[in-house]
Design a protein around this motif. Structure first.
Motif, PDB file in Angstrom:
ATOM      1  N   ASP A  76      46.321  10.908 -17.100  1.00 57.02           N
ATOM      2  CA  ASP A  76      47.277  11.889 -16.604  1.00 57.02           C
ATOM      3  C   ASP A  76      48.696  11.316 -16.572  1.00 57.02           C
ATOM      4  OD1 ASP A  76      45.579  14.092 -16.152  1.00 57.02           O
ATOM      5  OD2 ASP A  76      44.816  13.139 -14.337  1.00 57.02           O
ATOM      6  N   ARG A  77      48.817  10.060 -16.114  1.00 56.17           N
ATOM      7  CA  ARG A  77      50.148   9.464 -16.060  1.00 56.17           C
ATOM      8  C   ARG A  77      50.701   9.247 -17.458  1.00 56.17           C
ATOM      9  NH1 ARG A  77      53.860   5.993 -16.200  1.00 56.17           N
ATOM     10  NH2 ARG A  77      55.165   5.390 -14.432  1.00 56.17           N
ATOM     11  N   LEU A  78      49.852   8.861 -18.388  1.00 57.92           N
ATOM     12  CA  LEU A  78      50.267   8.715 -19.779  1.00 57.92           C
ATOM     13  C   LEU A  78      50.759  10.051 -20.335  1.00 57.92           C
ATOM     14  CD1 LEU A  78      50.483   7.185 -22.467  1.00 57.92           C
ATOM     15  CD2 LEU A  78      48.059   7.666 -22.841  1.00 57.92           C
ATOM     16  N   ALA A  79      50.052  11.132 -19.991  1.00 63.61           N
ATOM     17  CA  ALA A  79      50.446  12.457 -20.471  1.00 63.61           C
ATOM     18  C   ALA A  79      51.824  12.847 -19.952  1.00 63.61           C
ATOM     19  CB  ALA A  79      49.408  13.497 -20.065  1.00 63.61           C
ATOM     20  N   ILE A  80      52.088  12.554 -18.686  1.00 67.74           N
ATOM     21  CA  ILE A  80      53.396  12.874 -18.108  1.00 67.74           C
ATOM     22  C   ILE A  80      54.491  12.062 -18.784  1.00 67.74           C
ATOM     23  CG2 ILE A  80      54.811  12.706 -16.026  1.00 67.74           C
ATOM     24  CD1 ILE A  80      52.967  15.077 -16.000  1.00 67.74           C
TER      25      ILE A  80
END
Length: 223
Positions: free
Chosen positions: A168-172
């Motif tokens: 999720d953090r990578l996606a953001i």
């Protein structure tokens, strides 16, 4: 190989009365304070601490064969100085030595580096000029921002993505939203936002983005 200097400082700070400089400081505080010292003073401190603490700290460097293997597989290997000093705290001779020593070593080991990352993200104009002379194509900051193509290529913005970050953090970070939600390090938990992302099953799933202290941004599904 020697451990990273900040690992030595942090390890020493965990021991009571290990050095007057460290008294009353947490490991993170000790490293932060050391980063702001003039470089020759920081080196003197680390040398003193190394006599007692370097053997207790495991080195975390890649070895030379790993770097060569990555380079042979098409991975770009960039210059990050020889010993990771804060360049804005160094004199001109130290800046030149740190950059050229790493540059020459990587050129012999794998290939001539084309990219550079400033230690701690702190850009220095003397360093930038030397990188131009060495025909580097770009140098990276660590400013949690997005780079615009009309800006100086010796000051390319970037956001942090580490091996321990969630998907999720990578996606953001990849989406470009990271600068909008980033807070200065040390900020209190303050920002909660709701987005949706596809779940593994394909359904829209709400996500809470919580801005946490020290710039860490966990992403957790919302029930």
């Amino acid at each position: 190989p020697q451990p990273y200097w900040w690992d030595i400082v942090a390890s020493a700070a965990e021991e009571p009365d290990s050095h007057p400089f460290l008294n009353g400081l947490t490991p993170a505080q000790a490293v932060g304070r050391a980063k702001h010292m003039p470089d020759h003073e920081r080196r003197t401190l680390v040398e003193a601490l190394s006599r007692d603490f370097s053997k207790a700290v495991a080195p975390r460097h890649m070895d030379a064969p790993t770097v060569q293997r990555l380079s042979s597989q098409g991975i770009e290997i960039g210059n990050h100085t020889w010993s990771h000093p804060i360049l804005t705290r160094c004199d001109a001779a130290s800046i030149r030595n740190e950059i050229t020593r790493a540059h020459d070593y990587l050129t012999r080991l794998a290939r001539r580096p084309r990219l550079f990352a400033y230690p701690n993200g702190d850009a220095d104009e003397l360093a930038a000029e030397l990188l131009r002379q060495l025909e580097y194509e770009g140098a990276f900051l660590f400013d949690h921002d997005l780079w615009q193509t009309d800006r100086d290529r010796m000051q390319i913005s970037r956001v942090r993505v580490s091996a321990t970050d969630s998907v999720d953090r990578l996606a953001i970070a990849a989406s470009g939203l990271h600068p909008a939600i980033h807070r200065p390090r040390g900020a209190a938990v303050a920002l909660v936002t709701r987005l949706t992302r596809p779940s593994i099953e394909g359904r829209a799933e709400p996500v809470a983005i919580i801005e946490a202290p020290y710039g860490r941004t966990p992403f957790v599904p919302v029930d």
